[in-house]
Design a protein around this motif. Structure first.
Motif, PDB file in Angstrom:
ATOM      1  N   LEU A 144       8.939  -7.082 -15.444  1.00 42.82           N
ATOM      2  CA  LEU A 144       7.483  -6.927 -15.462  1.00 42.82           C
ATOM      3  C   LEU A 144       6.947  -6.602 -14.075  1.00 42.82           C
ATOM      4  O   LEU A 144       6.137  -5.689 -13.927  1.00 42.82           O
ATOM      5  N   SER A 145       7.410  -7.313 -13.056  1.00 46.20           N
ATOM      6  CA  SER A 145       6.914  -7.005 -11.708  1.00 46.20           C
ATOM      7  C   SER A 145       7.356  -5.607 -11.281  1.00 46.20           C
ATOM      8  O   SER A 145       6.595  -4.878 -10.645  1.00 46.20           O
ATOM      9  N   GLY A 146       8.556  -5.199 -11.651  1.00 47.82           N
ATOM     10  CA  GLY A 146       9.012  -3.836 -11.362  1.00 47.82           C
ATOM     11  C   GLY A 146       8.158  -2.796 -12.049  1.00 47.82           C
ATOM     12  O   GLY A 146       7.809  -1.771 -11.455  1.00 47.82           O
ATOM     13  N   PHE A 147       7.814  -3.058 -13.308  1.00 46.91           N
ATOM     14  CA  PHE A 147       6.965  -2.137 -14.052  1.00 46.91           C
ATOM     15  C   PHE A 147       5.581  -2.038 -13.430  1.00 46.91           C
ATOM     16  O   PHE A 147       5.035  -0.950 -13.277  1.00 46.91           O
ATOM     17  N   ILE A 148       4.998  -3.185 -13.055  1.00 47.74           N
ATOM     18  CA  ILE A 148       3.666  -3.179 -12.441  1.00 47.74           C
ATOM     19  C   ILE A 148       3.681  -2.402 -11.130  1.00 47.74           C
ATOM     20  O   ILE A 148       2.776  -1.609 -10.859  1.00 47.74           O
ATOM     21  N   SER A 162       8.207   5.076 -12.858  1.00 45.46           N
ATOM     22  CA  SER A 162       9.668   5.102 -12.892  1.00 45.46           C
ATOM     23  C   SER A 162      10.213   4.428 -14.159  1.00 45.46           C
ATOM     24  O   SER A 162      11.374   4.604 -14.502  1.00 45.46           O
ATOM     25  N   TYR A 163       9.386   3.661 -14.849  1.00 46.34           N
ATOM     26  CA  TYR A 163       9.763   3.036 -16.112  1.00 46.34           C
ATOM     27  C   TYR A 163       9.295   3.864 -17.307  1.00 46.34           C
ATOM     28  O   TYR A 163       9.933   3.876 -18.338  1.00 46.34           O
ATOM     29  N   LEU A 164       8.151   4.503 -17.146  1.00 45.73           N
ATOM     30  CA  LEU A 164       7.533   5.232 -18.253  1.00 45.73           C
ATOM     31  C   LEU A 164       6.941   6.545 -17.714  1.00 45.73           C
ATOM     32  O   LEU A 164       5.779   6.598 -17.329  1.00 45.73           O
ATOM     33  N   PRO A 165       7.763   7.608 -17.664  1.00 44.31           N
ATOM     34  CA  PRO A 165       7.259   8.878 -17.140  1.00 44.31           C
ATOM     35  C   PRO A 165       6.015   9.347 -17.894  1.00 44.31           C
ATOM     36  O   PRO A 165       5.915   9.188 -19.105  1.00 44.31           O
ATOM     37  N   GLY A 166       5.049   9.870 -17.171  1.00 44.02           N
ATOM     38  CA  GLY A 166       3.829  10.372 -17.774  1.00 44.02           C
ATOM     39  C   GLY A 166       2.743   9.321 -17.937  1.00 44.02           C
ATOM     40  O   GLY A 166       1.655   9.640 -18.401  1.00 44.02           O
ATOM     41  N   THR A 167       3.036   8.082 -17.561  1.00 45.49           N
ATOM     42  CA  THR A 167       2.019   7.046 -17.683  1.00 45.49           C
ATOM     43  C   THR A 167       0.858   7.321 -16.730  1.00 45.49           C
ATOM     44  O   THR A 167       1.039   7.956 -15.696  1.00 45.49           O
ATOM     45  N   LYS A 168      -0.314   6.850 -17.086  1.00 47.50           N
ATOM     46  CA  LYS A 168      -1.474   6.998 -16.213  1.00 47.50           C
ATOM     47  C   LYS A 168      -1.593   5.820 -15.259  1.00 47.50           C
ATOM     48  O   LYS A 168      -2.460   5.808 -14.390  1.00 47.50           O
ATOM     49  N   MET A 169      -0.742   4.828 -15.425  1.00 50.75           N
ATOM     50  CA  MET A 169      -0.794   3.656 -14.561  1.00 50.75           C
ATOM     51  C   MET A 169      -0.341   4.042 -13.154  1.00 50.75           C
ATOM     52  O   MET A 169       0.712   4.650 -12.975  1.00 50.75           O
ATOM     53  N   PRO A 170      -1.129   3.687 -12.133  1.00 47.10           N
ATOM     54  CA  PRO A 170      -0.766   4.060 -10.761  1.00 47.10           C
ATOM     55  C   PRO A 170       0.367   3.197 -10.210  1.00 47.10           C
ATOM     56  O   PRO A 170       0.720   2.165 -10.786  1.00 47.10           O
ATOM     57  N   VAL A 171       0.913   3.618  -9.090  1.00 45.89           N
ATOM     58  CA  VAL A 171       1.947   2.864  -8.379  1.00 45.89           C
ATOM     59  C   VAL A 171       1.257   1.826  -7.501  1.00 45.89           C
ATOM     60  O   VAL A 171       0.353   2.161  -6.740  1.00 45.89           O
ATOM     61  N   PHE A 172       1.680   0.575  -7.612  1.00 45.10           N
ATOM     62  CA  PHE A 172       1.102  -0.502  -6.806  1.00 45.10           C
ATOM     63  C   PHE A 172       2.055  -0.977  -5.721  1.00 45.10           C
ATOM     64  O   PHE A 172       1.723  -1.888  -4.969  1.00 45.10           O
ATOM     65  N   GLU A 173       3.218  -0.359  -5.631  1.00 45.74           N
ATOM     66  CA  GLU A 173       4.173  -0.720  -4.591  1.00 45.74           C
ATOM     67  C   GLU A 173       3.545  -0.456  -3.225  1.00 45.74           C
ATOM     68  O   GLU A 173       2.954   0.592  -2.992  1.00 45.74           O
ATOM     69  N   GLY A 174       3.616  -1.424  -2.344  1.00 41.69           N
ATOM     70  CA  GLY A 174       3.001  -1.293  -1.028  1.00 41.69           C
ATOM     71  C   GLY A 174       1.559  -1.762  -1.008  1.00 41.69           C
ATOM     72  O   GLY A 174       0.977  -1.958   0.047  1.00 41.69           O
ATOM     73  N   ILE A 204       0.460  -4.308  -3.511  1.00 38.58           N
ATOM     74  CA  ILE A 204       0.564  -5.707  -3.912  1.00 38.58           C
ATOM     75  C   ILE A 204       1.840  -6.276  -3.299  1.00 38.58           C
ATOM     76  O   ILE A 204       2.930  -5.758  -3.551  1.00 38.58           O
ATOM     77  N   ASN A 205       1.707  -7.338  -2.505  1.00 38.01           N
ATOM     78  CA  ASN A 205       2.890  -7.925  -1.883  1.00 38.01           C
ATOM     79  C   ASN A 205       3.555  -8.939  -2.821  1.00 38.01           C
ATOM     80  O   ASN A 205       3.049  -9.227  -3.910  1.00 38.01           O
ATOM     81  N   GLU A 206       4.671  -9.499  -2.395  1.00 36.94           N
ATOM     82  CA  GLU A 206       5.463 -10.395  -3.241  1.00 36.94           C
ATOM     83  C   GLU A 206       4.681 -11.644  -3.667  1.00 36.94           C
ATOM     84  O   GLU A 206       4.727 -12.059  -4.833  1.00 36.94           O
ATOM     85  N   GLY A 207       3.945 -12.248  -2.736  1.00 36.75           N
ATOM     86  CA  GLY A 207       3.148 -13.437  -3.061  1.00 36.75           C
ATOM     87  C   GLY A 207       2.041 -13.118  -4.037  1.00 36.75           C
ATOM     88  O   GLY A 207       1.762 -13.891  -4.969  1.00 36.75           O
ATOM     89  N   GLU A 208       1.393 -11.986  -3.853  1.00 37.18           N
ATOM     90  CA  GLU A 208       0.336 -11.564  -4.768  1.00 37.18           C
ATOM     91  C   GLU A 208       0.899 -11.280  -6.154  1.00 37.18           C
ATOM     92  O   GLU A 208       0.279 -11.616  -7.170  1.00 37.18           O
ATOM     93  N   MET A 209       2.094 -10.681  -6.203  1.00 35.20           N
ATOM     94  CA  MET A 209       2.728 -10.404  -7.496  1.00 35.20           C
ATOM     95  C   MET A 209       3.023 -11.706  -8.221  1.00 35.20           C
ATOM     96  O   MET A 209       2.796 -11.821  -9.429  1.00 35.20           O
ATOM     97  N   LYS A 210       3.482 -12.722  -7.487  1.00 39.50           N
ATOM     98  CA  LYS A 210       3.736 -14.023  -8.113  1.00 39.50           C
ATOM     99  C   LYS A 210       2.440 -14.595  -8.685  1.00 39.50           C
ATOM    100  O   LYS A 210       2.429 -15.107  -9.809  1.00 39.50           O
ATOM    101  N   ASN A 211       1.352 -14.500  -7.937  1.00 49.49           N
ATOM    102  CA  ASN A 211       0.058 -14.990  -8.436  1.00 49.49           C
ATOM    103  C   ASN A 211      -0.395 -14.220  -9.677  1.00 49.49           C
ATOM    104  O   ASN A 211      -0.895 -14.814 -10.640  1.00 49.49           O
TER     105      ASN A 211
END
Length: 140
Positions: free
Chosen positions: A94-98, A103-115, A117-124
């Motif tokens: 789930l965190s990888g998908f978010i 990279s999980y679902l080509p063509g999705t409209k969901m943006p990339v959040f890598e960089g 949202i940090n690790e602590g924020e992802m846990k929250n």
């Protein structure tokens, strides 16, 4: 550099040229309301700080497209009913998908959040999503 979001520019004078001074996003008014009124059933119960921080992140990045308990956006899928999103994804998936949905679902409209949202924020954020399983509404 900083963004003025969630605030918008509003022209206080009536009668200005609407093409030179457009009313942004068809904004009619601004009002301050409690989160429980504005976000409805997406607001978590309880006093858990991690869950509250996760809700703040969800309301900042996710609720414009996704809903929780049918409260929120309509572009992306509902994330709590009939099943919570954490019931579909296990572990790190789930965190990888978010972080990198394309990279999980080509063509999705969901943006990339890598960089963004940090690790602590992802846990929250995950704590918030897991917590909401106990607050499912009856969507029948």
């Amino acid at each position: 550099m900083m963004t003025p979001a969630p605030y918008y520019l509003v022209w206080p004078k009536k009668g200005l040229d609407k093409w030179q001074y457009p009313w942004p996003f068809q904004l009619v008014k601004i009002s301050l309301r409690p989160a429980s009124e504005y976000f409805g059933a997406a607001v978590p119960s309880g006093k858990n700080n991690h869950v509250k921080k996760g809700f703040v992140l969800f309301s900042q990045y996710c609720i414009r497209c996704h809903s929780i308990n049918l409260s929120g956006g309509k572009l992306g899928p509902e994330l709590n009913v009939p099943k919570n999103i954490t019931e579909y994804f296990e572990g790190e998936a789930l965190s990888g998908f978010i972080l990198k949905a394309p990279s999980y679902l080509p063509g999705t409209k969901m943006p990339v959040f890598e960089g963004l949202i940090n690790e602590g924020e992802m846990k929250n954020l995950l704590d918030y999503l897991k917590h909401m399983k106990s607050q499912k509404i009856n969507a029948q």
